[in-house]
Design a protein around this motif. Structure first.
Motif, PDB file in Angstrom:
ATOM      1  N   CYS A   1       0.837  -1.194   0.000  1.00 44.36           N
ATOM      2  CA  CYS A   1       0.000   0.000   0.000  1.00 44.36           C
ATOM      3  C   CYS A   1       0.874   1.246   0.000  1.00 44.36           C
ATOM      4  O   CYS A   1       2.002   1.209   0.503  1.00 44.36           O
ATOM      5  N   ILE A   2       0.333   2.332  -0.573  1.00 44.53           N
ATOM      6  CA  ILE A   2       1.110   3.567  -0.663  1.00 44.53           C
ATOM      7  C   ILE A   2       0.229   4.764  -0.330  1.00 44.53           C
ATOM      8  O   ILE A   2      -0.907   4.854  -0.797  1.00 44.53           O
ATOM      9  N   SER A   3       0.775   5.647   0.469  1.00 38.61           N
ATOM     10  CA  SER A   3       0.044   6.827   0.905  1.00 38.61           C
ATOM     11  C   SER A   3       0.124   7.933  -0.143  1.00 38.61           C
ATOM     12  O   SER A   3       1.103   8.047  -0.880  1.00 38.61           O
ATOM     13  N   SER A   4      -0.899   8.767  -0.181  1.00 35.30           N
ATOM     14  CA  SER A   4      -0.841   9.956  -1.026  1.00 35.30           C
ATOM     15  C   SER A   4      -0.331  11.156  -0.232  1.00 35.30           C
ATOM     16  O   SER A   4       0.064  12.162  -0.816  1.00 35.30           O
ATOM     17  N   ARG A   5      -0.341  11.050   1.087  1.00 38.18           N
ATOM     18  CA  ARG A   5       0.083  12.175   1.932  1.00 38.18           C
ATOM     19  C   ARG A   5       1.590  12.361   1.925  1.00 38.18           C
ATOM     20  O   ARG A   5       2.100  13.461   1.725  1.00 38.18           O
ATOM     21  N   ASP A   6       2.303  11.255   2.175  1.00 40.61           N
ATOM     22  CA  ASP A   6       3.753  11.376   2.348  1.00 40.61           C
ATOM     23  C   ASP A   6       4.538  10.325   1.583  1.00 40.61           C
ATOM     24  O   ASP A   6       5.753  10.224   1.744  1.00 40.61           O
ATOM     25  N   GLY A   7       3.844   9.528   0.759  1.00 41.39           N
ATOM     26  CA  GLY A   7       4.533   8.511  -0.021  1.00 41.39           C
ATOM     27  C   GLY A   7       4.979   7.309   0.773  1.00 41.39           C
ATOM     28  O   GLY A   7       5.688   6.439   0.247  1.00 41.39           O
ATOM     29  N   SER A   8       4.555   7.213   2.034  1.00 43.02           N
ATOM     30  CA  SER A   8       4.948   6.056   2.836  1.00 43.02           C
ATOM     31  C   SER A   8       4.360   4.790   2.239  1.00 43.02           C
ATOM     32  O   SER A   8       3.321   4.822   1.563  1.00 43.02           O
ATOM     33  N   THR A   9       5.036   3.695   2.485  1.00 39.89           N
ATOM     34  CA  THR A   9       4.651   2.426   1.887  1.00 39.89           C
ATOM     35  C   THR A   9       4.607   1.318   2.929  1.00 39.89           C
ATOM     36  O   THR A   9       5.227   1.407   3.998  1.00 39.89           O
ATOM     37  N   TYR A  10       3.907   0.279   2.587  1.00 40.87           N
ATOM     38  CA  TYR A  10       3.834  -0.934   3.401  1.00 40.87           C
ATOM     39  C   TYR A  10       3.985  -2.127   2.476  1.00 40.87           C
ATOM     40  O   TYR A  10       3.435  -2.129   1.363  1.00 40.87           O
ATOM     41  N   TYR A  11       4.697  -3.139   2.937  1.00 38.03           N
ATOM     42  CA  TYR A  11       4.834  -4.387   2.185  1.00 38.03           C
ATOM     43  C   TYR A  11       4.568  -5.571   3.093  1.00 38.03           C
ATOM     44  O   TYR A  11       5.042  -5.610   4.233  1.00 38.03           O
ATOM     45  N   ALA A  12       3.846  -6.538   2.580  1.00 34.46           N
ATOM     46  CA  ALA A  12       3.703  -7.793   3.293  1.00 34.46           C
ATOM     47  C   ALA A  12       5.065  -8.474   3.358  1.00 34.46           C
ATOM     48  O   ALA A  12       5.896  -8.331   2.454  1.00 34.46           O
ATOM     49  N   ASP A  13       5.291  -9.230   4.429  1.00 37.46           N
ATOM     50  CA  ASP A  13       6.576  -9.922   4.582  1.00 37.46           C
ATOM     51  C   ASP A  13       6.866 -10.829   3.394  1.00 37.46           C
ATOM     52  O   ASP A  13       8.022 -11.000   3.004  1.00 37.46           O
TER      53      ASP A  13
ATOM     54  N   ARG B   1      -7.398   9.049   2.145  1.00 39.07           N
ATOM     55  CA  ARG B   1      -6.007   9.198   2.551  1.00 39.07           C
ATOM     56  C   ARG B   1      -5.801   9.313   4.049  1.00 39.07           C
ATOM     57  O   ARG B   1      -4.658   9.254   4.510  1.00 39.07           O
ATOM     58  N   ASN B   2      -6.865   9.495   4.838  1.00 37.95           N
ATOM     59  CA  ASN B   2      -6.716   9.475   6.294  1.00 37.95           C
ATOM     60  C   ASN B   2      -6.365   8.085   6.815  1.00 37.95           C
ATOM     61  O   ASN B   2      -5.928   7.942   7.955  1.00 37.95           O
ATOM     62  N   THR B   3      -6.574   7.076   5.984  1.00 39.59           N
ATOM     63  CA  THR B   3      -6.231   5.710   6.367  1.00 39.59           C
ATOM     64  C   THR B   3      -4.744   5.488   6.125  1.00 39.59           C
ATOM     65  O   THR B   3      -4.250   5.744   5.030  1.00 39.59           O
ATOM     66  N   THR B   4      -4.045   5.004   7.154  1.00 42.58           N
ATOM     67  CA  THR B   4      -2.611   4.754   6.994  1.00 42.58           C
ATOM     68  C   THR B   4      -2.383   3.516   6.121  1.00 42.58           C
ATOM     69  O   THR B   4      -3.262   2.663   5.972  1.00 42.58           O
ATOM     70  N   VAL B   5      -1.175   3.417   5.583  1.00 38.30           N
ATOM     71  CA  VAL B   5      -0.858   2.264   4.739  1.00 38.30           C
ATOM     72  C   VAL B   5      -0.887   0.975   5.552  1.00 38.30           C
ATOM     73  O   VAL B   5      -1.278  -0.080   5.071  1.00 38.30           O
ATOM     74  N   GLN B   6      -0.459   1.052   6.817  1.00 45.10           N
ATOM     75  CA  GLN B   6      -0.478  -0.144   7.659  1.00 45.10           C
ATOM     76  C   GLN B   6      -1.913  -0.616   7.877  1.00 45.10           C
ATOM     77  O   GLN B   6      -2.213  -1.809   7.802  1.00 45.10           O
TER      78      GLN B   6
END
Length: 128
Positions: free
Chosen positions: A50-62, A101-106
């Motif tokens: 998942c990727i945020s539109s706010r700050d470009g932060s990302t999440y990846y499954a292991d 976008r208020n939802t975090t990537v995590q």
């Protein structure tokens, strides 16, 4: 018309690469966190990345960390998933989804909250 359209799936050999695209239309793309999900038969739906539109932060499954890379181009209303070192267990339909976008990537990738939009999926098949 509000929609997400995935493309880029196909057949690839083990160890190969594919790049999936998720193109959005009909809504303000940069208001949304975007994620890629997959669901193998008999298993629960998994948040792949998942990727945020706010700050470009990302999440990846292991299971994909170090092999997959998510990115977004807000000017093109598109999110990409670069998949390298593909394994047979990556074989499945991949779906993209959007949530405010208020939802975090995590939260989006782990808790799988109610999404605002879903695409119809693109099939990735990895053969040995």
């Amino acid at each position: 018309q509000l929609q997400l359209v995935e493309s880029g799936g196909g057949l690839v050999r083990t160890g190969g690469s594919l790049r999936l695209s998720c193109a959005a239309s009909g809504f303000t793309f940069d208001y949304y966190t975007i994620g890629w999900f997959r669901q193998a038969p008999g298993k629960e739906r998994e948040g792949v990345s998942c990727i945020s539109s706010r700050d470009g932060s990302t999440y990846y499954a292991d299971s994909v960390k170090g092999r997959f890379t998510i990115s977004r181009d807000n000017a093109k209303n598109t999110v990409y998933l670069q998949m390298n070192s593909l394994k047979r267990e990556d074989t499945v339909d991949y779906y993209c989804a959007a949530v405010h976008r208020n939802t975090t990537v995590q939260h989006m990738c782990v808790a799988l909250p109610g999404m605002d939009y879903w695409g119809k999926g693109t099939l990735v098949t990895v053969s040995s």
